[in-house]
Design a protein around this motif. Structure first.
Motif, mmCIF file in Angstrom:
data_model
loop_
_atom_site.group_PDB
_atom_site.id
_atom_site.type_symbol
_atom_site.label_atom_id
_atom_site.label_comp_id
_atom_site.label_asym_id
_atom_site.label_seq_id
_atom_site.Cartn_x
_atom_site.Cartn_y
_atom_site.Cartn_z
ATOM 1 N N GLY A 47 5.763 12.991 17.316
ATOM 2 C CA GLY A 47 6.596 13.007 16.112
ATOM 3 C C GLY A 47 7.340 11.731 15.839
ATOM 4 N N ALA A 48 7.152 10.697 16.671
ATOM 5 C CA ALA A 48 7.815 9.413 16.423
ATOM 6 C C ALA A 48 7.289 8.800 15.131
ATOM 7 C CB ALA A 48 7.566 8.472 17.603
ATOM 8 N N PRO A 49 8.106 8.054 14.379
ATOM 9 C CA PRO A 49 7.630 7.432 13.136
ATOM 10 C C PRO A 49 6.648 6.299 13.411
ATOM 11 C CG PRO A 49 9.855 6.714 13.636
ATOM 12 C CD PRO A 49 9.537 7.782 14.636
ATOM 13 N N ILE A 50 5.822 5.994 12.446
ATOM 14 C CA ILE A 50 4.920 4.850 12.550
ATOM 15 C C ILE A 50 5.774 3.584 12.638
ATOM 16 C CG2 ILE A 50 3.141 3.512 11.357
ATOM 17 C CD1 ILE A 50 2.245 6.127 10.036
ATOM 18 N N PRO A 51 5.586 2.734 13.652
ATOM 19 C CA PRO A 51 6.436 1.538 13.808
ATOM 20 C C PRO A 51 6.357 0.603 12.607
ATOM 21 C CG PRO A 51 5.143 1.959 15.795
ATOM 22 C CD PRO A 51 4.604 2.870 14.740
ATOM 23 N N ASP A 52 7.522 0.112 12.156
ATOM 24 C CA ASP A 52 7.569 -0.803 11.006
ATOM 25 C C ASP A 52 6.807 -2.083 11.271
ATOM 26 O OD1 ASP A 52 9.190 1.113 9.970
ATOM 27 O OD2 ASP A 52 11.052 -0.040 10.092
ATOM 28 N N PHE A 53 6.809 -2.545 12.545
ATOM 29 C CA PHE A 53 6.240 -3.862 12.827
ATOM 30 C C PHE A 53 4.727 -3.918 12.611
ATOM 31 C CE2 PHE A 53 5.342 -1.893 16.929
ATOM 32 C CZ PHE A 53 4.117 -2.448 17.289
ATOM 33 N N ILE A 54 4.056 -2.739 12.502
ATOM 34 C CA ILE A 54 2.627 -2.759 12.195
ATOM 35 C C ILE A 54 2.391 -3.452 10.859
ATOM 36 C CG2 ILE A 54 0.653 -1.275 11.602
ATOM 37 C CD1 ILE A 54 1.474 0.631 13.771
ATOM 38 N N GLY A 55 3.372 -3.385 9.972
ATOM 39 C CA GLY A 55 3.264 -4.058 8.677
ATOM 40 C C GLY A 55 3.259 -5.566 8.766
ATOM 41 N N SER A 56 3.555 -6.123 9.939
ATOM 42 C CA SER A 56 3.545 -7.585 10.114
ATOM 43 C C SER A 56 2.213 -8.096 10.627
ATOM 44 C CB SER A 56 4.658 -8.001 11.089
ATOM 45 O OG SER A 56 4.386 -7.488 12.395
ATOM 46 N N LEU A 57 1.274 -7.194 10.911
ATOM 47 C CA LEU A 57 -0.048 -7.616 11.398
ATOM 48 C C LEU A 57 -0.904 -7.988 10.194
ATOM 49 C CD1 LEU A 57 -0.555 -4.766 14.056
ATOM 50 C CD2 LEU A 57 0.361 -7.066 14.415
ATOM 51 N N ALA A 58 -0.638 -9.178 9.667
ATOM 52 C CA ALA A 58 -1.108 -9.563 8.336
ATOM 53 C C ALA A 58 -2.620 -9.623 8.201
ATOM 54 C CB ALA A 58 -0.491 -10.914 7.948
ATOM 55 N N LYS A 59 -3.348 -9.861 9.306
ATOM 56 C CA LYS A 59 -4.796 -9.990 9.217
ATOM 57 C C LYS A 59 -5.524 -8.659 9.423
ATOM 58 C CE LYS A 59 -5.039 -14.859 10.540
ATOM 59 N NZ LYS A 59 -5.667 -15.872 11.433
ATOM 60 N N LEU A 60 -4.780 -7.602 9.560
ATOM 61 C CA LEU A 60 -5.367 -6.303 9.835
ATOM 62 C C LEU A 60 -6.264 -5.841 8.672
ATOM 63 C CD1 LEU A 60 -4.949 -4.607 12.400
ATOM 64 C CD2 LEU A 60 -3.342 -3.192 11.097
ATOM 65 N N GLU A 61 -7.492 -5.418 9.023
ATOM 66 C CA GLU A 61 -8.435 -4.886 8.035
ATOM 67 C C GLU A 61 -8.704 -3.401 8.244
ATOM 68 O OE1 GLU A 61 -11.992 -7.215 8.114
ATOM 69 O OE2 GLU A 61 -10.984 -9.066 7.513
ATOM 70 N N TYR A 62 -8.562 -2.927 9.482
ATOM 71 C CA TYR A 62 -8.802 -1.519 9.805
ATOM 72 C C TYR A 62 -7.595 -0.983 10.565
ATOM 73 C CZ TYR A 62 -13.676 -2.407 8.594
ATOM 74 O OH TYR A 62 -14.834 -2.732 7.925
ATOM 75 N N LEU A 63 -6.954 0.041 10.005
ATOM 76 C CA LEU A 63 -5.822 0.686 10.652
ATOM 77 C C LEU A 63 -6.098 2.183 10.703
ATOM 78 C CD1 LEU A 63 -3.021 0.661 11.910
ATOM 79 C CD2 LEU A 63 -2.052 0.769 9.590
ATOM 80 N N ILE A 64 -6.261 2.708 11.929
ATOM 81 C CA ILE A 64 -6.641 4.112 12.122
ATOM 82 C C ILE A 64 -5.568 4.781 12.975
ATOM 83 C CG2 ILE A 64 -8.455 5.679 12.907
ATOM 84 C CD1 ILE A 64 -10.393 3.286 12.714
ATOM 85 N N LEU A 65 -4.746 5.600 12.343
ATOM 86 C CA LEU A 65 -3.639 6.280 13.020
ATOM 87 C C LEU A 65 -3.783 7.799 12.908
ATOM 88 C CD1 LEU A 65 -0.660 4.057 11.772
ATOM 89 C CD2 LEU A 65 -2.075 3.750 13.806
ATOM 90 N N SER A 66 -4.972 8.269 12.618
ATOM 91 C CA SER A 66 -5.160 9.695 12.345
ATOM 92 C C SER A 66 -4.963 10.541 13.600
ATOM 93 C CB SER A 66 -6.564 9.933 11.778
ATOM 94 O OG SER A 66 -7.549 9.448 12.662
#
Length: 489
Positions: A47-66
């Protein structure tokens, strides 16, 4: 150590079996500026929130948190991932995320795949406009996303199993290229708009399990020539096609149950042929209310259950029309002519038929079990009966000889037992008989029309059946004897 990692796959590798992996954590000290692929799916972040710092991974093309157990509000910082192509935020049943606004989503301008299933979008009143601003989006999954109501105008999007309410907008007819529309399991009400009939490219339509009401007319579906799958079940619809005489839906991909309302609404129906589809469930007894029905072809589906006793009530199959077949040709103009394909005599025949000449019941190649109701022998006017390829048991009805107009009779590939009734010899018009692959026993009847039907293949694979035309003679007929029948019990 260098921070030059480009792919990080930490998904929980085992199939979900009801157990959760150990509690997981993500450290904000993770500095991976070159990362373009991150998969944390199927973990347990409790139940922890999605970390804000993931938004700083500027080159990210695939984000899978399902199904990773994240909860709370999805951070707006994900909008900084302007190179993202694939975003999967689907929640699971244990922990659910939500959004208060989707204004950050259009910043991910190259996004092609978006999955926010089980995410609570009830506060995102702008969701449909925001998603419509993603020009590259090709896959959108919002399963159980608790969406707000549809606006009065509908852009080019599909949805299913949400809490969509209100009527279907008339503007839906403007989606001329729409091929797949699934709005099942929602709260839609009102009538189906006539503009739906303009969707000539539509091949799949699911409006099941809503609260749609009003009358269905032939005009709604006259132009849906590409439609191969239609599900309108579990609504409040009525049918305004009282003069409809023929429904031929054969050789499509129709699934689900046969609607019960057909029996109470289409009282002029003479031909019902949903042959070679994927229909399942029981055959509804309400079909027996179709007193004018002459051709019922439900063959090659997945229907199960027993044959309704009320099937003996088809009046058009009980009556011998005008005293016989030859008399029917005397006044051809008074009969309705229709093209219909019927499986009979071991092959498919196309009849340009005078309806009064053809009566046929074909339930072959399904999963029907139980016994053949004696009530079916009331069909004195039936010309063709095919019940082959099912799981029918018990005996052939003793009074089957009362079905005096039968020409083909196919009961093969069932589990029928006991004797072949002697009354079968009185079917004077019988031209095709098929009884192999059952458990029939004792002597084959003789006399009358059966003398002509002397092909042994009619009776093969009935272990305890004997007598002509089989090589195994009945006891007392020289020189061979039947096999000894095994005693049961």
């Amino acid at each position: 150590m260098t921070g030059h990692v480009v792919k990080l796959d930490l998904h929980y590798p085992y199939p979900y079996d009801g157990r959760r992996p150990d509690k997981s954590e993500v450290s904000p000290s993770l500095h991976l500026g070159h990362l373009n692929y991150l998969d944390l799916s199927m973990n347990n972040f409790s139940g922890a929130p999605i970390p804000d710092f993931i938004g700083s991974l500027a080159k990210l093309e695939y984000l899978i948190l399902s199904n990773a157990g994240f909860g709370g509000t999805i951070p707006h910082q994900l909008g900084n991932l302007s190179n993202l192509l694939y975003l999967d935020l689907a929640s699971n049943l244990h922990y659910s995320s939500d959004v208060d606004n989707l204004g950050w989503l259009p910043s991910i301008r190259f996004l092609q795949h978006l999955d926010m299933s089980n995410v609570n979008l009830s506060k995102a009143s702008n969701w449909i406009h925001v998603i419509n601003m993603l020009p590259s989006l090709s896959v959108l999954r919002l399963f159980r996303a608790t969406l707000p109501s549809l606006p009065s105008t509908l852009p080019h999007v599909n949805l299913q199993q949400n809490n969509l309410s209100g009527p279907l907008p008339n503007q839906i007819g403007a989606l001329q290229s729409l091929g797949y529309l699934d709005l099942g399991l929602n709260l839609l009400d009102g009538s189906i708009p006539a503009s739906l009939g303009k969707l000539s490219a539509l091949y799949y339509l699911n409006l099941a399990a809503n609260s749609l009401a009003g009358a269905l007319t032939e005009a709604h579906f006259a132009n849906l020539t590409s439609l191969s799958s239609l599900d309108l079940s579990y609504n409040l619809l009525t049918v305004n096609c009282k003069l409809l005489t023929t429904i031929d839906l054969g050789n499509n991909k129709l699934s689900g149950r046969i609607p019960e309302w057909i029996g109470g609404s289409l009282l002029s129906l003479r031909v019902l042929r949903p042959r070679s589809n994927m229909l399942d469930g029981n055959i509804p007894w309400q079909l027996s209310l179709l007193s004018s029905l002459q051709v019922l072809d439900l063959a090659d589906n997945k229907l199960s259950g027993t044959l309704p006793l009320s099937f003996g009530n088809f009046i058009a199959m009980i009556m011998i029309q005008n005293g016989g077949k030859l008399a029917l040709f005397e006044n051809m103009a008074s009969y309705y002519i229709e093209n219909i394909q019927i499986n009979t005599k071991g092959s498919e025949l196309m009849f340009t038929s005078v309806f009064s000449l053809v009566t046929s019941l074909d339930l072959s190649d399904n999963n029907i079990f139980g016994e053949i109701p004696e009530e079916l022998t009331n069909f004195h006017g039936l010309h063709s009966l095919n019940l082959s390829g099912n799981h029918l048991t018990e005996r052939i009805p003793i009074n089957i000889g009362a079905m005096g107009q039968l020409e083909p009779l196919d009961l093969s590939m069932n589990n029928l037992s006991s004797i072949i009734p002697t009354s079968i010899a009185y079917l004077n018009f019988l031209e095709h008989l098929n009884l192999p692959y059952n458990n029939l026993s004792r002597r084959i009847p003789s006399g009358n029309q059966l003398q002509i039907l002397n092909d042994p293949s009619i009776y093969i694979s009935n272990q305890y059946l004997c007598g002509l035309p089989l090589p195994e003679k009945y006891p007392g007929d020289e020189p061979a004897e039947c096999p000894i029948e095994k005693k049961t019990g």
